[in-house]
Design an enzyme around this catalytic site. Structure first.
Site, PDB file in Angstrom:
ATOM      1  N   CYS A  34       0.818  -1.215   0.000  1.00  0.00           N
ATOM      2  CA  CYS A  34       0.000   0.000   0.000  1.00  0.00           C
ATOM      3  C   CYS A  34       0.850   1.263   0.000  1.00  0.00           C
ATOM      4  O   CYS A  34       0.358   2.348  -0.252  1.00  0.00           O
ATOM      5  CB  CYS A  34      -0.951   0.018   1.188  1.00  0.00           C
ATOM      6  N   CYS A 104      -2.468  -2.972   8.633  1.00  0.00           N
ATOM      7  CA  CYS A 104      -2.157  -1.641   9.160  1.00  0.00           C
ATOM      8  C   CYS A 104      -1.695  -1.754  10.613  1.00  0.00           C
ATOM      9  O   CYS A 104      -0.791  -1.039  11.047  1.00  0.00           O
ATOM     10  CB  CYS A 104      -3.379  -0.729   9.068  1.00  0.00           C
TER      11      CYS A 104
HETATM   12 FE1  FES Z   1      -1.614   0.084   4.293  1.00  0.00          FE
HETATM   13 FE2  FES Z   1      -3.382   0.819   6.026  1.00  0.00          FE
HETATM   14  S1  FES Z   1      -3.721   0.477   3.926  1.00  0.00           S
HETATM   15  S2  FES Z   1      -1.271   0.620   6.323  1.00  0.00           S
END
Ligand code: FES
Length: 146
Positions: A34, A104
């Site tokens: 991400c 996360c």
């Molecule tokens: Fe990657 Fe939350 S979407 S840390």
């Protein structure tokens, strides 16, 4: 996607956001998938107590809430207690995270450990628990939750 009240609270009013000048240990981790980045600053006294913690997170709301919660959970604790902080404990303290957002909280666990490792290196001490710790296994955890 449903977020708990606690996630929303820590996202809207993050605790311990910022940096520590001359920190005892700084950890930075990122999730390659991400692209989110989390930085944790620790101020550790001579007794090994975490006197202060701050974080800077460039990432999603769950990452911000996870880092905020993680700092609250380790503030005032010993190094050993901070080592025991798991991403599951952070997620539970937030009353849960959606499965796709579990990684996360993994970032928060890793950032704390990375800061402790930095502290250990700076002070020439060995923290056995961190010797074989994998800092880049964020997506493995993610798959576990799927
Ligand atoms: Fe990657 Fe939350 S979407 S840390």
């Amino acid at each position: 996607m449903q977020y708990s009240k606690k996630v929303m609270d820590h996202f809207m009013n993050p605790r311990n956001m910022g940096t520590i000048e001359g920190a005892s240990g700084v950890g930075e981790v990122g999730n390659p998938q991400c692209g989110d980045i989390m930085k944790i600053y620790l101020d550790i006294d001579d007794e090994g107590i975490i006197k202060d913690v701050k974080f800077k997170t460039f990432g999603c709301g769950s990452a911000i809430a996870s880092s905020s919660m993680a700092t609250e959970m380790i503030k005032g604790k010993t190094i050993h207690e901070a080592l025991e902080l798991t991403n599951k404990a952070v997620a539970e303290a937030l009353d849960g995270l959606p499965p796709v957002k579990m990684h996360c909280s993994v970032l928060a666990e890793q950032a704390v450990k990375s800061a402790l490792l930095d502290y250990a290196k700076k002070n020439n001490i060995v923290i056995p628990e961190l010797e074989n710790y994998e800092f880049d296994d964020a997506h493995e955890h993610e798959h576990e939750e799927e």
